[in-house]
Design an enzyme around this catalytic site. Sequence first.
Site, mmCIF file in Angstrom:
data_model
loop_
_atom_site.group_PDB
_atom_site.id
_atom_site.type_symbol
_atom_site.label_atom_id
_atom_site.label_comp_id
_atom_site.label_asym_id
_atom_site.label_seq_id
_atom_site.Cartn_x
_atom_site.Cartn_y
_atom_site.Cartn_z
ATOM 1 N N ARG A 78 0.855 -1.190 0.000
ATOM 2 C CA ARG A 78 0.000 0.000 0.000
ATOM 3 C C ARG A 78 0.889 1.237 0.000
ATOM 4 O O ARG A 78 1.696 1.413 0.912
ATOM 5 C CB ARG A 78 -0.912 -0.014 1.242
ATOM 6 C CG ARG A 78 -1.698 1.260 1.395
ATOM 7 C CD ARG A 78 -2.702 1.226 2.560
ATOM 8 N NE ARG A 78 -3.331 2.524 2.637
ATOM 9 C CZ ARG A 78 -3.237 3.356 3.687
ATOM 10 N NH1 ARG A 78 -2.595 3.007 4.774
ATOM 11 N NH2 ARG A 78 -3.814 4.538 3.637
ATOM 12 N N HIS A 122 -2.826 10.979 0.973
ATOM 13 C CA HIS A 122 -2.280 10.707 2.304
ATOM 14 C C HIS A 122 -1.608 11.999 2.798
ATOM 15 O O HIS A 122 -0.400 12.062 2.984
ATOM 16 C CB HIS A 122 -1.305 9.530 2.247
ATOM 17 C CG HIS A 122 -1.009 8.889 3.573
ATOM 18 N ND1 HIS A 122 -1.120 7.531 3.803
ATOM 19 C CD2 HIS A 122 -0.610 9.419 4.760
ATOM 20 C CE1 HIS A 122 -0.791 7.260 5.063
ATOM 21 N NE2 HIS A 122 -0.460 8.388 5.654
ATOM 22 N N GLU A 167 -7.283 8.525 6.541
ATOM 23 C CA GLU A 167 -7.508 9.119 7.857
ATOM 24 C C GLU A 167 -7.982 10.572 7.833
ATOM 25 O O GLU A 167 -7.267 11.485 8.285
ATOM 26 C CB GLU A 167 -6.234 9.023 8.707
ATOM 27 C CG GLU A 167 -5.742 7.605 8.911
ATOM 28 C CD GLU A 167 -4.599 7.517 9.914
ATOM 29 O OE1 GLU A 167 -4.056 8.578 10.304
ATOM 30 O OE2 GLU A 167 -4.252 6.407 10.323
ATOM 31 N N ASN A 292 -7.090 1.664 10.077
ATOM 32 C CA ASN A 292 -5.767 1.816 10.664
ATOM 33 C C ASN A 292 -5.930 1.769 12.174
ATOM 34 O O ASN A 292 -6.729 2.531 12.736
ATOM 35 C CB ASN A 292 -5.131 3.154 10.275
ATOM 36 C CG ASN A 292 -4.872 3.253 8.773
ATOM 37 O OD1 ASN A 292 -5.005 2.270 8.051
ATOM 38 N ND2 ASN A 292 -4.497 4.443 8.327
ATOM 39 N N TYR A 294 -3.835 1.556 15.935
ATOM 40 C CA TYR A 294 -2.572 1.609 16.678
ATOM 41 C C TYR A 294 -2.747 1.374 18.168
ATOM 42 O O TYR A 294 -1.936 0.715 18.805
ATOM 43 C CB TYR A 294 -1.884 2.970 16.464
ATOM 44 C CG TYR A 294 -1.333 3.101 15.076
ATOM 45 C CD1 TYR A 294 -0.066 2.634 14.765
ATOM 46 C CD2 TYR A 294 -2.100 3.656 14.047
ATOM 47 C CE1 TYR A 294 0.433 2.715 13.482
ATOM 48 C CE2 TYR A 294 -1.605 3.729 12.752
ATOM 49 C CZ TYR A 294 -0.337 3.264 12.480
ATOM 50 O OH TYR A 294 0.151 3.326 11.200
ATOM 51 N N GLU A 351 -3.299 -0.261 8.157
ATOM 52 C CA GLU A 351 -2.093 0.101 8.925
ATOM 53 C C GLU A 351 -2.205 -0.484 10.320
ATOM 54 O O GLU A 351 -3.271 -0.404 10.947
ATOM 55 C CB GLU A 351 -1.939 1.626 9.091
ATOM 56 C CG GLU A 351 -1.541 2.354 7.848
ATOM 57 C CD GLU A 351 -1.402 3.874 8.077
ATOM 58 O OE1 GLU A 351 -1.098 4.301 9.212
ATOM 59 O OE2 GLU A 351 -1.628 4.605 7.104
HETATM 60 C C1 BGC Z 1 -0.666 7.540 9.389
HETATM 61 C C2 BGC Z 1 0.789 7.310 9.058
HETATM 62 C C3 BGC Z 1 1.624 7.510 10.316
HETATM 63 C C4 BGC Z 1 1.196 6.483 11.326
HETATM 64 C C5 BGC Z 1 1.975 6.500 12.631
HETATM 65 C C6 BGC Z 1 -1.098 6.975 10.705
HETATM 66 O O1 BGC Z 1 -1.860 7.937 11.373
HETATM 67 O O2 BGC Z 1 -1.494 7.148 8.334
HETATM 68 O O3 BGC Z 1 1.149 8.166 8.027
HETATM 69 O O4 BGC Z 1 2.986 7.472 10.074
HETATM 70 O O5 BGC Z 1 -0.162 6.638 11.634
HETATM 71 O O6 BGC Z 1 1.749 7.688 13.318
#
Ligand code: BGC
Length: 453
Positions: A78, A122, A167, A292, A294, A351
């Site tokens: 991607r 992006h 995002e 995405n 995290y 992501e």
């Molecule tokens: C984004 C990336 C970023 C990653 C880590 C996401 O919000 O799409 O570009 O590097 O998180 O912060």
Amino acid sequence: MSSPPVFPDGFLWGAATAAHQIEGSPLADGAGPSIWTRFAHTPGMTHNGDTGDVACDHYRRFKSDVALMRELGLKAYRFSISWSRVLPEGRGRINHAGLDFYSRLVDELLENGITPLATLFHWDLPAALDDRGGWLNPDIAHWFADYATTMYRALDGRVPRWVTLNEPWVVTDGGYLHGALAPGHRSRYEAPIASHHLLRAHGAAVQAYRAVGKHEIGLVVNLEPKYPASESADDAAAVKRAHAYMNRQYLDPVFYGSYPQELREIFGDAWPEWPQADFDLIKTKFDFLGINYYTRSVTQATESYPLRAGAVKQALGTYTETGWEVFPQGLTDTLTWVKERYGDIPLYITENGAAFFDPPTADGDRVRDPLRIDYLRKHIGAVKNAIAAGCDIRGYMVWSLLDNLEWSLGYSKRFGIVHVNYGTQQRTPKDSARWYSKVIASNGAALAEPLPY
Ligand code: BGC
């Protein structure tokens, strides 16, 4: 009797990057500047004054980077397209040299058996469009659809999956409300306007795709589940609002054609009213949703509420270098929530990853990153659990293939499964990359194997 495989056949195991974060050479071969080139060159805006002028030099090294992807066994890649490389003024004149870069990248991927997944936006908006108001100008929906059409015409024969926006929440929260990201505005009034035009642009680009494209197009959102810090009614209310602001602000309109009611309370007199025709455009049907993921946030009602709900650190939590709690269960919870609320649209994890402090060690070229392996293993396990719970998940992309430019944080945070020496541009697959290769080759079975530490 052997149990059925958990990850479906053809599951897309891959890695993700974004143009501004890896390409370098932002003005080469006739490209125009983006807001990120301008922002990073404004004193004081990025850590250490870091810019994307060189980054991972991927613009010039893309062939060897694709060879590396092949060596790692990636099935999908991607990447994002820099709008101002293709249209230096954001609209009108095409810069064929810029377009050709992406054409050659796609050819290289296909020749190496890697499926491209192209993101149209992006975050690196052409600076020339920002000069006309950027995401605050209603005309941007058409500018974006025209740019998208240029890309579909050039690449849809070879690119089977497209993403309109990456995002939108971060674009508006970081770029128009809190100002930590380009274009660096801080306005409660601007943020909902920018959000709305991002959504209209998404809808317009999907409609344009139906006229020209033959494959699939989707949207990528970042989702972060919210859990209350206590059992108090105030914290429960804060969770509801934070959830509406971050997780439902874009998904409710694209699936249901309306904004969550809570946004009116949050933005107060800054909340605009929009014509119904806008929502008809915004809820144009699309083919897949990219998520995405995290971290989670444990939310508390604080004075700074509502636009910065207080996130509470967990005494026993593990935190990454960006200060994010490692919380894999949140990914399963998020995926099952999406299915329950929005139905059975195909999902991709577009992501997932973590920044940890993992410099090259003294023993040759090996980079040991046990924390990243642990993070990825638990999160891929969380995806597996969501599949077992009935979610239609078709792929998983690690963020990121390479250590790269972490926006305003510059080169200080390393998310890559491949280490980049920014002095020499040498790439060194970290232990996590080697481990991920085995996961891919076994379609997930290697998750159960003992770790290399
Ligand atoms: C984004 C990336 C970023 C990653 C880590 C996401 O919000 O799409 O570009 O590097 O998180 O912060």
